[in-house]
Design an enzyme around this catalytic site. Structure first.
Site, PDB file in Angstrom:
ATOM      1  N   HIS A 138      -0.379  -6.937   5.189  1.00  0.00           N
ATOM      2  CA  HIS A 138      -0.199  -6.321   5.820  1.00  0.00           C
ATOM      3  C   HIS A 138      -0.756  -5.154   4.699  1.00  0.00           C
ATOM      4  O   HIS A 138      -1.301  -3.543   5.325  1.00  0.00           O
ATOM      5  CB  HIS A 138       1.044  -5.359   5.949  1.00  0.00           C
ATOM      6  CG  HIS A 138       1.605  -4.535   6.828  1.00  0.00           C
ATOM      7  ND1 HIS A 138       1.924  -3.218   6.634  1.00  0.00           N
ATOM      8  CD2 HIS A 138       1.156  -4.832   8.200  1.00  0.00           C
ATOM      9  CE1 HIS A 138       1.632  -2.611   8.174  1.00  0.00           C
ATOM     10  NE2 HIS A 138       1.561  -3.248   8.850  1.00  0.00           N
ATOM     11  N   ASP A 184       3.585  -0.281   0.831  1.00  0.00           N
ATOM     12  CA  ASP A 184       3.190  -1.953   2.095  1.00  0.00           C
ATOM     13  C   ASP A 184       3.674  -2.570   1.675  1.00  0.00           C
ATOM     14  O   ASP A 184       4.366  -2.768   0.010  1.00  0.00           O
ATOM     15  CB  ASP A 184       2.339  -1.561   2.382  1.00  0.00           C
ATOM     16  CG  ASP A 184       2.025  -1.990   3.999  1.00  0.00           C
ATOM     17  OD1 ASP A 184       2.264  -3.194   3.873  1.00  0.00           O
ATOM     18  OD2 ASP A 184       1.628  -1.112   4.707  1.00  0.00           O
ATOM     19  N   SER A 186       1.929   0.390  13.310  1.00  0.00           N
ATOM     20  CA  SER A 186       1.548   0.215  11.641  1.00  0.00           C
ATOM     21  C   SER A 186       0.119   0.828  11.266  1.00  0.00           C
ATOM     22  O   SER A 186      -0.529   0.709  10.378  1.00  0.00           O
ATOM     23  CB  SER A 186       2.374  -0.762  10.824  1.00  0.00           C
ATOM     24  OG  SER A 186       1.776  -1.960  11.657  1.00  0.00           O
TER      25      SER A 186
END
Ligand SMILES: *[C@@H]1O[C@H](CO)[C@@H](O)[C@H](O)[C@H]1NC(C)=O
Ligand SMILES: *[C@@H]1O[C@H](CO)[C@@H](O)[C@H](O)[C@H]1NC(C)=O
Length: 894
Positions: free
Chosen positions: A238, A200, A410
């Site tokens: 994220h 990520d 996600s």
């Protein structure tokens, strides 16, 4: 003792000295390639390197027989006459010489043959950016009635202040919709001993919620080439949020992770440009310890793109499932994508439709299908995420911070990964396929009245929106505890059917085939008991279907596969955004809908187009059945075949054998940017309209006439034994075929030559339209909205315009470093920055983009000095074409 200067210079130029100097990536001065070496095909790595004029740098990640090689660029950036890639050209010449001198025994011919057959794959490495699928910021979710959460908190002594808001753990309003793991916690199942890698952006290991569960040794920052995946950019949150969903500690910070005593590692690849080799190394990083890789990114979710992992990246995934976790296989978890509103489908994404990944779509806190979540026959399960007014509450970047706006598919993928971590903590012996079997068997049927549910041949329900249902932590882990391991994987490669003499060359130009009209083109293929026996095949799991279809508007085409038992998998449905004229040049679809079905009988492919204003042809297709073997003793290790999208395939090898010396290929590595799913994720994803009453795909106009069967009269189905090029042994024993094959190789060489010539001409043309100078390219890079979107499935991996622009930015000297907040692309420009190399303790002997320390760079086993005479720079052809799904778009603020 003092050495004369000339002697020092001489020594510096010598290979042994070169081998000891740090092999940093100098994109401004060198071109980098990845070379797959066939160790038993006659030529040593050194001989291959010498003939190609490259220098061996080191092994490529965890991939055996893959080597990073490089060559100095010739300083001719402005020499527009000289833009061809010298290394790839030499490789093509070698292959052409090898093929055209089959009978010659001259040393030159022998050497060409040796080298050509020893270099299986050669691709130039480019930098590119991956895009994360991080959700745009919006208002926090609606208030929760916290009562039953509170009682759970009380019983389990949970002090995390935001636990009551974590409805995915305890859903007060809709208690039937949650990950259902708290009972497991009570039983002491908390994920101990399991490590999940978050591939990520950054991961904030300083967060009080993650610090104690962070595994530094399995972490790496591929954007900054540092040991720790420190979030640096303003939108670098994220990975931290996804990690929190899995392993946020039980303490007094924010909330809890599903497997709150498991560990997480951060592999930072989405915060800047990245080359294929780093992406593939990330997929295998620490793969003996890290069990699960949670991946919340992929090709653009714009409803137009059709892309997947290229050869090197697929190779890493196969390496992961074959060798990872001591042979039990890495568990790759992929988010299905957030392009639902764009009419996107996860079967147009080669990561989510890979059999090696578990594809996870979203369901919201009321159990509805949020409109952003992509449907397709490769969806395996859904997990809880944003929609209907709620988000996922999880750890955020900062010492003691919580995120309230996380969501999209996600966020669904890490919730599933958390459940897998719980299962592996009690059953570490589960293989990657056992995990998939458990998904199929234990997923929860939600919204039973949804018309998208269809009965499978074995009586399960399957939906393109929900897969086999919502993943239920309790049921999953309970089933895992008593699960009997599946037998090893087996497969049947069905023969390739060419319809009406359909062919497609390496440039994706098709000929022959059957025209697609509204009645559709239909073709059948029979699976027999004998095939099952021959292939040691017992029970069906996945099916992959490869198609060669040309069409002037791809989005109009639908593709369906119907089983002998009448179960239909929609592989592609209309995509209103997709006006590409590239068709499906050897594209592979996947379906999990036939899991456990008896495959014997006639399978039917139907390709149709209800809008008759555009035209296209079905040229051919094939399928591979995947499942378990009858006799584990005879199980084979899966070897990824060369990617070849021609029809019939150019390669003359058995699809799954590495023994053929003719299986060489070369390409220019693709440079592209994979967006985070959140690029397409609507900003109001938390308030996404949920539904449980619509079919996954838009209504098709029913056909009025029966579908014509145009198939096999003209092109009979060969059995696997007599299939086109299906068995190299046949070729060897058949002189006629050897003759034809040699001809094909020559033709291939000639067409490859034409290809490079064409490309050189194009580049020259394009280059002249660009003002010279690196600053120009850098500026255009800054403005560029996004990725090139075509190249992954390009037979030659032809460099797209954007890619060259990417590469060109790498040429810029003296780029700013250590200022990532201001400079997106600084991460890969700092090869020369002493601070990147200083003070880092390298842990890994493998090659990385920028090995840190001389002593840790393995001496090239057989390094040869690079011959620089012919080196040409990779010159830009950038047209600055703009795409949706830009990484910059994803860089939302909070
Ligand atoms: C959740 O797990 C419990 C066991 O704690 C089980 O009885 C229940 O059926 C599960 N709920 C759902 C919705 O699956
Ligand atoms: C990683 O694996 C090695 C070898 O199995 C083992 O010795 C080591 O303890 C593991 N590390 C962690 C953090 O699990």
């Amino acid at each position: 003792m003092r050495l004369p200067l000339s002697l020092v210079l001489l020594l510096l130029a010598h290979e042994s000295v070169l081998a000891l100097t740090p092999h940093k990536r100098h994109y401004s001065t060198h071109d980098y390639y990845v070379l797959e070496h066939h160790p038993n095909a006659g030529a040593s790595l050194a001989e291959c390197a010498q003939n190609l004029g490259v220098e061996v740098v080191g092994q490529a990640g965890e991939l055996k027989d893959f080597w990073v090689v490089r060559t100095a660029k010739r300083n001719s950036q402005f020499d527009t006459r000289d833009t061809e890639d010298g290394v790839l050209r030499r490789y093509e010449e070698l292959k052409t010489r090898a093929a055209s001198s089959l009978t010659s025994r001259s040393e030159d011919a022998l050497q060409s043959r040796r080298v050509a057959s020893s270099v299986k794959y050669l691709a130039r490495q480019e930098l590119r950016k991956r895009e994360k699928r991080a959700p745009p910021p919006i208002l926090p979710g609606s208030p929760q009635n916290a009562e039953s959460s509170e009682s759970v908190a009380q019983r389990l002594h949970i002090l995390d202040p935001e636990f009551p808001k974590q409805w995915h753990l305890v859903n007060n309003e809709y208690p039937q919709h949650m990950m259902n793991v708290t009972r497991l916690w009570e039983e002491g199942i908390t994920g101990k001993g399991v490590i999940t890698g978050l591939i990520d952006d950054g991961l904030d290991y300083n967060s009080d919620d993650l610090a104690e569960n962070f595994w530094a040794e399995g972490s790496y920052d591929y954007n900054e080439h540092k040991d720790l995946p420190t979030p640096l950019l303003f939108d670098d949150h994220h990975g931290t949020r996804c990690a929190g969903q899995i392993a946020a500690a039980k303490n007094n910070v924010c909330g809890m992770g599903i497997a709150y005593e498991s560990k997480v590692a951060g592999l930072r690849i989405l915060s800047g440009p990245i080359s294929d080799i780093d992406e593939s190394a990330a997929l295998n990083y620490g793969f003996q310890n890290t069990s699960i890789y949670s991946c919340s990114w992929g090709p653009p979710d714009n409803g137009k793109a059709m892309e997947g992992p290229n050869y090197l990246i697929q190779k890493a995934m196969v390496n992961g499932i074959v060798h990872g976790r001591n042979g039990k296989g890495s568990v790759f978890v992929f988010a299905s994508g957030n392009g639902g509103r764009n009419g996107d489908q996860c079967n147009f994404d080669g990561y989510t439709n890979s059999i090696f990944s578990v594809t996870v779509a979203s369901v919201d806190y009321r159990g509805l299908h949020p409109d952003y979540s992509e449907p397709c026959a490769a969806n395996m399960v859904v997990a809880y995420s944003s929609g209907s007014g709620n988000h996922i509450v999880t750890t955020d970047v900062g010492k003691n911070k919580c995120a309230y706006t996380h969501g999209g598919t996600s966020a669904a993928a890490p919730n599933a990964a958390g459940v897998f971590a719980l299962a592996l903590s009690v059953r570490s012996d589960l293989t990657w396929r056992d995990i998939q079997h458990l998904c199929v068997r234990t997923a929860w049927l939600i919204n039973p009245d949804d018309p998208d549910w269809e009965q499978t041949a074995v009586g399960r329900k399957y939906s393109y929106k929900y897969g086999y249902g919502s993943i239920n932590g309790y049921e999953f882990v309970k089933a895992a505890q008593k699960w009997e391991l599946v037998k090893p994987q087996g497969w049947i490669d069905m023969p390739i059917v060419q319809i009406n003499g359909g062919t497609m060359d390496a440039f994706k130009t098709g000929s022959g085939g059957e025209m697609i009209d509204s009645d559709g083109v239909q073709s059948t293929m029979e699976v027999t008991q004998a095939m099952l026996q021959q292939n040691n095949f017992e029970k069906l799991e996945h099916i992959t279907v490869k198609v060669w279809i040309t069409h002037t508007r791809r989005g109009d085409v639908s593709v369906e596969l119907t089983s002998p038992n009448g179960v239909k998998s929609i592989l592609a449905s209309k995509r209103f955004q997709d006006s590409s004229d590239e068709g499906f040049p050897g594209w592979t679809f996947m379906t999990v809908k036939h899991w456990d079905e008896n495959p014997i009988g006639k399978w039917t492919l139907k390709v149709s187009d209800q809008d008759n204003d555009e035209e296209g042809y079905v040229l051919g297709w094939t399928m591979t059945l995947w499942g378990s073997v009858v006799d584990p003793a005879k199980a084979k290790e899966y070897v990824l075949p060369m990617l070849d999208h021609s029809l019939p395939p150019n390669k003359l090898e058995d699809k799954h054998s590495t023994d053929s010396s003719t299986s060489t290929t070369s390409s220019v590595a693709s440079t592209k940017i994979l967006p985070k799913p959140t690029v397409a994720l609507p900003t109001d994803h938390g308030h996404a309209q949920g539904e449980a009453s619509k079919p996954a795909f838009p209504e098709q106009t029913p056909t009025t006439t029966p579908v014509a069967d145009v198939e096999t009269s003209s092109t009979p189905n060969p059995t696997p034994d007599e299939g086109w090029f299906s068995d190299l042994g046949n070729l060897v024993t058949n002189q006629f075929w050897v003759f034809i094959a040699a001809g094909a190789v020559v033709a291939f060489g000639v067409s490859a030559g034409l290809f490079f010539w064409r490309r050189a001409v194009n580049r020259r043309k394009n280059y002249e339209s660009l003002p010279a100078g690196d600053d120009m390219a850098m500026n255009s890079m800054g403005r560029r909205a996004g990725p090139g979107s075509r190249e992954l499935y390009d037979a030659f991996g032809e460099v797209s315009d954007d890619d060259d622009a990417d590469e060109h930015t790498g040429l810029r000297p003296n780029a700013p470093v250590n200022n990532p907040g201001l400079q997106y692309h600084s991460g890969f420009l700092d090869d020369d920055d002493p601070s990147t190399a200083a003070g880092i303790t390298p842990r890994d002997q493998r090659y990385r983009d920028e090995p840190d320390h001389p002593a840790t760079t393995p001496a090239p086993p057989s390094a040869v000095p690079a011959t620089h005479a012919d080196e040409r720079p990779h010159s830009p052809t950038g047209s600055g074409e703009s795409h949706d799904g830009s990484w910059e778009h994803a860089s939302e603020t909070r």
